[in-house]
Scaffold this motif. Structure first.
Motif, PDB file in Angstrom:
ATOM      1  N   VAL A 141      -3.136  10.212  10.414  1.00 14.20           N
ATOM      2  CA  VAL A 141      -4.154  11.047  11.052  1.00 14.20           C
ATOM      3  C   VAL A 141      -5.169  10.132  11.735  1.00 14.20           C
ATOM      4  O   VAL A 141      -5.778   9.274  11.087  1.00 14.20           O
ATOM      5  CB  VAL A 141      -4.878  11.958  10.037  1.00 14.20           C
ATOM      6  CG1 VAL A 141      -5.865  12.877  10.760  1.00 14.20           C
ATOM      7  CG2 VAL A 141      -3.875  12.788   9.235  1.00 14.20           C
ATOM      8  N   ASP A 142      -5.318  10.305  13.032  1.00 16.81           N
ATOM      9  CA  ASP A 142      -6.270   9.514  13.813  1.00 16.81           C
ATOM     10  C   ASP A 142      -7.248  10.471  14.473  1.00 16.81           C
ATOM     11  O   ASP A 142      -6.898  11.208  15.388  1.00 16.81           O
ATOM     12  CB  ASP A 142      -5.519   8.702  14.878  1.00 16.81           C
ATOM     13  CG  ASP A 142      -6.442   7.800  15.707  1.00 16.81           C
ATOM     14  OD1 ASP A 142      -7.673   7.876  15.525  1.00 16.81           O
ATOM     15  OD2 ASP A 142      -5.926   7.023  16.519  1.00 16.81           O
ATOM     16  N   ASP A 149      -4.974  13.250  16.138  1.00 19.83           N
ATOM     17  CA  ASP A 149      -3.517  13.177  16.098  1.00 19.83           C
ATOM     18  C   ASP A 149      -3.071  13.241  14.648  1.00 19.83           C
ATOM     19  O   ASP A 149      -3.631  12.548  13.785  1.00 19.83           O
ATOM     20  CB  ASP A 149      -3.029  11.863  16.720  1.00 19.83           C
ATOM     21  CG  ASP A 149      -3.368  11.762  18.195  1.00 19.83           C
ATOM     22  OD1 ASP A 149      -3.066  12.711  18.933  1.00 19.83           O
ATOM     23  OD2 ASP A 149      -3.937  10.728  18.596  1.00 19.83           O
ATOM     24  N   ILE A 150      -2.053  14.057  14.379  1.00 23.57           N
ATOM     25  CA  ILE A 150      -1.524  14.217  13.026  1.00 23.57           C
ATOM     26  C   ILE A 150      -0.011  14.038  13.112  1.00 23.57           C
ATOM     27  O   ILE A 150       0.688  14.893  13.666  1.00 23.57           O
ATOM     28  CB  ILE A 150      -1.867  15.602  12.444  1.00 23.57           C
ATOM     29  CG1 ILE A 150      -3.379  15.855  12.517  1.00 23.57           C
ATOM     30  CG2 ILE A 150      -1.373  15.714  11.006  1.00 23.57           C
ATOM     31  CD1 ILE A 150      -3.782  17.278  12.160  1.00 23.57           C
ATOM     32  N   ILE A 151       0.487  12.930  12.580  1.00 22.98           N
ATOM     33  CA  ILE A 151       1.888  12.560  12.789  1.00 22.98           C
ATOM     34  C   ILE A 151       2.558  12.223  11.458  1.00 22.98           C
ATOM     35  O   ILE A 151       2.025  11.427  10.672  1.00 22.98           O
ATOM     36  CB  ILE A 151       2.001  11.338  13.734  1.00 22.98           C
ATOM     37  CG1 ILE A 151       1.181  11.560  15.017  1.00 22.98           C
ATOM     38  CG2 ILE A 151       3.461  11.042  14.046  1.00 22.98           C
ATOM     39  CD1 ILE A 151       1.657  12.718  15.865  1.00 22.98           C
ATOM     40  N   ILE A 290      -2.050   9.773   3.037  1.00 22.50           N
ATOM     41  CA  ILE A 290      -2.604   9.968   4.381  1.00 22.50           C
ATOM     42  C   ILE A 290      -3.179   8.629   4.835  1.00 22.50           C
ATOM     43  O   ILE A 290      -4.011   8.032   4.144  1.00 22.50           O
ATOM     44  CB  ILE A 290      -3.693  11.045   4.397  1.00 22.50           C
ATOM     45  CG1 ILE A 290      -3.072  12.434   4.210  1.00 22.50           C
ATOM     46  CG2 ILE A 290      -4.501  10.998   5.697  1.00 22.50           C
ATOM     47  CD1 ILE A 290      -4.067  13.571   4.169  1.00 22.50           C
ATOM     48  N   VAL A 291      -2.700   8.136   5.969  1.00 21.66           N
ATOM     49  CA  VAL A 291      -3.261   6.931   6.583  1.00 21.66           C
ATOM     50  C   VAL A 291      -4.215   7.394   7.673  1.00 21.66           C
ATOM     51  O   VAL A 291      -3.818   8.098   8.605  1.00 21.66           O
ATOM     52  CB  VAL A 291      -2.156   6.028   7.167  1.00 21.66           C
ATOM     53  CG1 VAL A 291      -2.788   4.839   7.898  1.00 21.66           C
ATOM     54  CG2 VAL A 291      -1.234   5.536   6.061  1.00 21.66           C
ATOM     55  N   GLY A 292      -5.483   7.022   7.555  1.00 23.85           N
ATOM     56  CA  GLY A 292      -6.500   7.499   8.483  1.00 23.85           C
ATOM     57  C   GLY A 292      -7.027   6.413   9.391  1.00 23.85           C
ATOM     58  O   GLY A 292      -7.282   5.289   8.952  1.00 23.85           O
ATOM     59  N   ALA A 293      -7.184   6.759  10.663  1.00 22.32           N
ATOM     60  CA  ALA A 293      -7.714   5.817  11.650  1.00 22.32           C
ATOM     61  C   ALA A 293      -8.725   6.538  12.531  1.00 22.32           C
ATOM     62  O   ALA A 293      -8.813   7.770  12.526  1.00 22.32           O
ATOM     63  CB  ALA A 293      -6.591   5.229  12.504  1.00 22.32           C
ATOM     64  N   GLY A 294      -9.473   5.762  13.303  1.00 19.90           N
ATOM     65  CA  GLY A 294     -10.401   6.348  14.261  1.00 19.90           C
ATOM     66  C   GLY A 294     -11.818   6.452  13.737  1.00 19.90           C
ATOM     67  O   GLY A 294     -12.107   6.156  12.574  1.00 19.90           O
ATOM     68  N   SER A 330     -11.229   1.886  14.821  1.00 21.30           N
ATOM     69  CA  SER A 330     -11.776   2.838  15.790  1.00 21.30           C
ATOM     70  C   SER A 330     -11.035   2.736  17.120  1.00 21.30           C
ATOM     71  O   SER A 330     -10.908   3.723  17.844  1.00 21.30           O
ATOM     72  CB  SER A 330     -13.278   2.574  16.000  1.00 21.30           C
ATOM     73  OG  SER A 330     -13.989   2.822  14.803  1.00 21.30           O
ATOM     74  N   ALA A 331     -10.544   1.548  17.432  1.00 19.35           N
ATOM     75  CA  ALA A 331      -9.759   1.325  18.654  1.00 19.35           C
ATOM     76  C   ALA A 331      -8.278   1.231  18.302  1.00 19.35           C
ATOM     77  O   ALA A 331      -7.543   0.405  18.852  1.00 19.35           O
ATOM     78  CB  ALA A 331     -10.224   0.053  19.349  1.00 19.35           C
ATOM     79  N   ALA A 332      -7.830   2.103  17.396  1.00 22.13           N
ATOM     80  CA  ALA A 332      -6.494   1.984  16.807  1.00 22.13           C
ATOM     81  C   ALA A 332      -5.351   1.857  17.817  1.00 22.13           C
ATOM     82  O   ALA A 332      -4.486   0.988  17.649  1.00 22.13           O
ATOM     83  CB  ALA A 332      -6.239   3.164  15.861  1.00 22.13           C
ATOM     84  N   PRO A 333      -5.286   2.686  18.876  1.00 23.87           N
ATOM     85  CA  PRO A 333      -4.154   2.528  19.812  1.00 23.87           C
ATOM     86  C   PRO A 333      -4.132   1.176  20.518  1.00 23.87           C
ATOM     87  O   PRO A 333      -3.055   0.620  20.769  1.00 23.87           O
ATOM     88  CB  PRO A 333      -4.361   3.680  20.805  1.00 23.87           C
ATOM     89  CG  PRO A 333      -5.177   4.684  20.067  1.00 23.87           C
ATOM     90  CD  PRO A 333      -6.097   3.852  19.222  1.00 23.87           C
TER      91      PRO A 333
END
Length: 345
Positions: A141-142, A149-151, A290-294, A330-333
């Motif tokens: 989840v980002d 985004d939830i993947i 759950i792996v969280g980013a952003g 925060s800049a994960a992509p």
């Protein structure tokens, strides 16, 4: 002679922010997010790239992903992809550069033009692919400033149902809500005010950043765009903006009462994300984390608690210098394309 370090710069060109990272020897050492209101013109991208220049200076390889093609300055997504690729070619006329194209992985700029449907808004796929390599099975989840985004990630691979923005909106894999830029009437149509459910003013008087500021969970560095009224980003300023949403002045309620109103909006946002996450997580085992980013990791932690799943911070599993882990998440992509390109180079 010492072998030259492999330096890879990662770029995520969004419609609201430019995210840039620098990886050296497979490790993120610098990261930045710069406000880039692309809807006001491509000159904002040029300006943001100028500001970020020290991060990508001397890179052996520049790796790009994007979502900015959705900006309303472009008549179509294909046109937007082509325009942003042209900006990349103009800004980086020499040196090696690659563009992330989802299932096609990294391609050259000329090939990317022909694969615009794969290139468009593929940044989520890059980050999920990196999570798949680092964490195996997970619900990724980002939550950024604008979208979530939830993947599902299974067996070390991205297990998405949709791919395009339209497709992912249908599957719950894209929820158009974020931690700072979302309009409050985008998460609720009413709010409780002293026991009365009050319909909202259908005006952009406040954003979800105001609610999170009032709750004391907002890092001011993550709110990079002007407030709705252009005034100060303080708790008092946010309360004044929030009050307008329910047709009141700030003095109508006490600060603790306004905090409860702010909590309502944050809760409504979480419920939307929870609904979608429940759909996407269906095929995953109960012990999958759950792996969280952003920038919205605070909200994702709450989601993990609600879903009774272990929370893993993307910042803690990526190879990065400790001092910049938060910025890299925060800049994960941008971090993802830098690290993924490094694995292939």
């Amino acid at each position: 002679m010492e072998k030259r370090k492999s330096i890879i710069a990662g770029f995520d060109i969004g419609g609201a922010h430019l995210k840039v990272t620098r990886a050296e020897d497979g490790r993120i050492v610098e990261a930045a997010t710069i406000a880039t209101p692309l809807w006001q013109g491509l000159h904002n991208l040029t300006s943001a790239l100028d500001k970020a220049a020290p991060i990508y200076a001397g890179a052996d390889l520049n790796a790009f992903t994007m979502t900015g093609e959705l900006s309303d300055i472009f008549p179509s997504r294909d046109t937007g992809v082509a325009a942003l690729l042209d900006q990349i070619s103009t800004r980086f006329p020499t040196g090696e550069k690659v563009v992330y194209a989802g299932p096609s992985s990294f391609v050259g700029v000329e090939q990317a033009v022909r694969l615009s449907s794969d290139v468009a808004s593929a940044n989520w796929h890059a980050t999920a692919s990196l999570v798949a390599k680092l964490a195996g099975d997970a619900l990724f989840v980002d939550m950024g400033s604008t979208t979530t985004d939830i993947i599902a990630v299974r067996n070390g691979a991205v297990a998405n149902d949709g791919y395009t923005d339209a497709g992912r909106l249908l599957t719950g894999e894209l929820v158009y809500t974020g931690f700072t830029r979302t309009f409050l009437f985008g998460v609720a149509s009413s709010a409780p005010v002293r026991g009365r459910l009050t319909p909202l003013m259908n005006e952009y008087f406040a954003s979800i950043a105001d609610a999170h500021r009032i709750l004391g969970v907002l890092d001011e560095e993550d709110d990079r765009h002007p407030s709705a009224d252009g005034k100060e980003k303080t708790v008092d300023g946010s309360i004044a903006r929030l009050a307008r949403m329910v047709g009141r002045d700030a003095t109508y309620l006490t600060p603790p009462e306004w905090r409860e109103v702010a909590r309502w909006f944050s809760e409504q946002q979480l419920r939307k994300v929870h609904d979608a996450a429940s759909l996407v997580a269906g095929p995953l085992a109960r012990d999958v984390p759950i792996v969280g980013a952003g920038t919205g990791r605070w909200q994702i932690r709450r989601l993990a608690e609600r879903m009774e799943r272990r929370f893993v911070d993307f910042a803690d599993i990526i190879p990065a210098d400790d001092a910049i882990r938060r910025e890299a998440s925060s800049a994960a992509p941008a971090s993802a394309v830098a690290l993924l390109a490094g694995r292939q180079s």
